[in-house]
Design an enzyme around this catalytic site. Structure first.
Site, PDB file in Angstrom:
ATOM      1  N   HIS A   4       4.082   5.164   2.690  1.00 18.23           N
ATOM      2  CA  HIS A   4       3.066   5.966   3.420  1.00 18.23           C
ATOM      3  C   HIS A   4       2.176   6.658   2.305  1.00 18.23           C
ATOM      4  O   HIS A   4       0.960   6.602   2.390  1.00 18.23           O
ATOM      5  CB  HIS A   4       3.677   6.971   4.261  1.00 18.23           C
ATOM      6  CG  HIS A   4       2.642   7.884   4.999  1.00 18.23           C
ATOM      7  ND1 HIS A   4       2.419   7.842   6.218  1.00 18.23           N
ATOM      8  CD2 HIS A   4       2.220   9.205   4.166  1.00 18.23           C
ATOM      9  CE1 HIS A   4       1.700   9.119   6.414  1.00 18.23           C
ATOM     10  NE2 HIS A   4       1.305   9.575   5.227  1.00 18.23           N
ATOM     11  N   GLU A   5       2.663   7.126   1.337  1.00 15.59           N
ATOM     12  CA  GLU A   5       1.948   8.164   0.454  1.00 15.59           C
ATOM     13  C   GLU A   5       0.988   7.014  -0.283  1.00 15.59           C
ATOM     14  O   GLU A   5      -0.097   7.556  -0.844  1.00 15.59           O
ATOM     15  CB  GLU A   5       2.860   8.755  -0.590  1.00 15.59           C
ATOM     16  CG  GLU A   5       3.586   9.821   0.157  1.00 15.59           C
ATOM     17  CD  GLU A   5       2.896  10.823   1.029  1.00 15.59           C
ATOM     18  OE1 GLU A   5       1.816  11.489   0.496  1.00 15.59           O
ATOM     19  OE2 GLU A   5       3.347  11.264   2.050  1.00 15.59           O
ATOM     20  N   HIS A  46      -4.846   9.401   7.526  1.00 14.55           N
ATOM     21  CA  HIS A  46      -3.816   9.303   8.602  1.00 14.55           C
ATOM     22  C   HIS A  46      -4.260   8.452   9.815  1.00 14.55           C
ATOM     23  O   HIS A  46      -5.660   8.686   9.974  1.00 14.55           O
ATOM     24  CB  HIS A  46      -3.364  10.615   9.147  1.00 14.55           C
ATOM     25  CG  HIS A  46      -2.154  11.295   8.137  1.00 14.55           C
ATOM     26  ND1 HIS A  46      -2.218  12.492   7.956  1.00 14.55           N
ATOM     27  CD2 HIS A  46      -1.355  10.424   7.287  1.00 14.55           C
ATOM     28  CE1 HIS A  46      -1.149  12.751   7.095  1.00 14.55           C
ATOM     29  NE2 HIS A  46      -0.880  11.584   6.512  1.00 14.55           N
ATOM     30  N   HIS A  84      -2.321   6.544   1.018  1.00 13.18           N
ATOM     31  CA  HIS A  84      -3.060   7.725   0.640  1.00 13.18           C
ATOM     32  C   HIS A  84      -3.694   7.368  -0.921  1.00 13.18           C
ATOM     33  O   HIS A  84      -4.849   7.396  -1.017  1.00 13.18           O
ATOM     34  CB  HIS A  84      -2.562   8.898   0.455  1.00 13.18           C
ATOM     35  CG  HIS A  84      -2.179   9.603   1.907  1.00 13.18           C
ATOM     36  ND1 HIS A  84      -2.882   9.763   2.835  1.00 13.18           N
ATOM     37  CD2 HIS A  84      -0.892   9.930   2.138  1.00 13.18           C
ATOM     38  CE1 HIS A  84      -2.422  10.085   3.986  1.00 13.18           C
ATOM     39  NE2 HIS A  84      -1.078  10.224   3.589  1.00 13.18           N
TER      40      HIS A  84
END
Ligand code: CA
Ligand code: ZN
Ligand code: ZN
Length: 317
Positions: free
Chosen positions: A212-213, A222, A216
């Site tokens: 997930h990170e 998101h 970014h």
């Protein structure tokens, strides 16, 4: 400019007047300060949304999470606010800016700056490598690990205040955060050392949070699509069978395009057998190094050859 730094500039400690007329549902120990802190952190006010009432801001949060939009602090809303989650805000102002931050190169370096005592080092290395692979598998991006010097994506564990102005919060709630593509701290990922990191479904799974990170780090904000990797709330899925969800794939390919080699292979094979071929090729690639078995079939070999020739070609950028 880094996304988190941008937020710092906008997140002025504004006192939000609590509208007197607001109807509150009976809610035991309503801690409005905590609600405000949550909204300021994850749904920050921007110049154009400055005039929103607390009721409007709660509605915004409820809409994002597909809750019943009431504007009141009901149980469902309270529970959602307490879930373990990523530390990046859910409304990203830069989405509306032209020139969304992204890496202007496809060869990126990463460095694991320190380790958590929760897992053997090898497990951490593995989780990071596999998490990055989710993204490199569907884009022209490739990631090279470096041990010394600076890296585009620097990865580490830290607790509480750790020097970037975004202190972690002890066990629970914020699990990690990352900086959008850019110089210096841009692309970096920090994990909260007060969490208990795991390779399984105990406490927090490192691979899933890392995956997930890295979204970014590569420029994705998101998603409010439930089941997407870029959904801000942590939920466990089996890492061994995990595939990058459709929504995330579309997002990252919007930023970096589809891997030309993958596209070529897809054209050559027809899309139906495509996923199997990649899987086979990967399995073959792994088993070849250990057992020296020859390639099982031509399609798998074709795919790998394509990858290799493209990697050579891409060596220039
Ligand atoms: Ca935490
Ligand atoms: Zn996040
Ligand atoms: Zn940090």
């Amino acid at each position: 400019m880094q996304y988190l730094l941008l937020c710092a500039a906008i997140l002025l400690p504004e006192s939000l007047a609590f509208p007197v007329h607001m109807k509150l549902e009976p809610w035991s120990n309503v801690d409005l300060e905590k609600v405000k802190v949550y909204l300021d952190k994850f749904f920050p006010l921007f110049p154009k949304t400055k005039s929103l009432t607390l009721e409007d801001r709660i509605k915004e949060m409820q809409r994002f999470f597909h809750l019943t939009v009431t504007g009141t602090l009901n149980t469902e809303t309270e529970e959602t606010m307490k879930l373990p989650r990523c530390g990046i805000p859910d409304i990203a102002e830069y989405q509306t800016f032209p020139g969304t931050p992204r890496w202007k190169k496809t060869h990126l370096t990463y460095k694991i700056v320190n380790y958590t005592p929760d897992l053997p080092r090898r497990k951490v290395d593995d989780a990071i490598r596999k998490a990055l692979m989710l993204w490199s598998d569907v884009t022209p991006l490739n990631f090279q690990r470096v041990q010394r010097g600076r890296a585009d994506i620097e990865i580490g564990f830290a607790r509480r205040e750790h020097g970037d102005g975004y202190p972690f919060d002890g066990r629970g709630n914020t699990l990690a955060h990352a900086f959008a593509p850019g110089e210096g701290i841009g692309g970096d990922v920090h994990f909260d050392e007060d969490e208990k990191w795991s390779e399984f479904n105990q406490e927090v799974n490192l691979f899933l949070v890392a995956a997930h990170e890295f979204g970014h780090s590569l420029g994705l904000a998101h998603s409010n699509v439930r089941g997407a990797l870029m959904y801000p709330i942590y939920s466990y899925q089996n890492p061994t069978t995990f595939r990058l969800p459709e929504d995330d794939r579309r997002g990252i390919q919007k930023l970096y395009g589809l891997d030309e080699c993958v596209m070529e292979t897809r054209r050559a094979l027809g899309s139906s057998s495509f996923q199997n071929t990649i899987e086979e090729a990967k399995n073959e690639k792994e088993s070849v190094s250990t057992s020296q078995r020859p390639y099982k079939n031509k399609t798998a070999k074709y795919y790998l050859q394509q990858q290799q020739s493209c990697m050579t070609y891409r060596g220039q950028n």
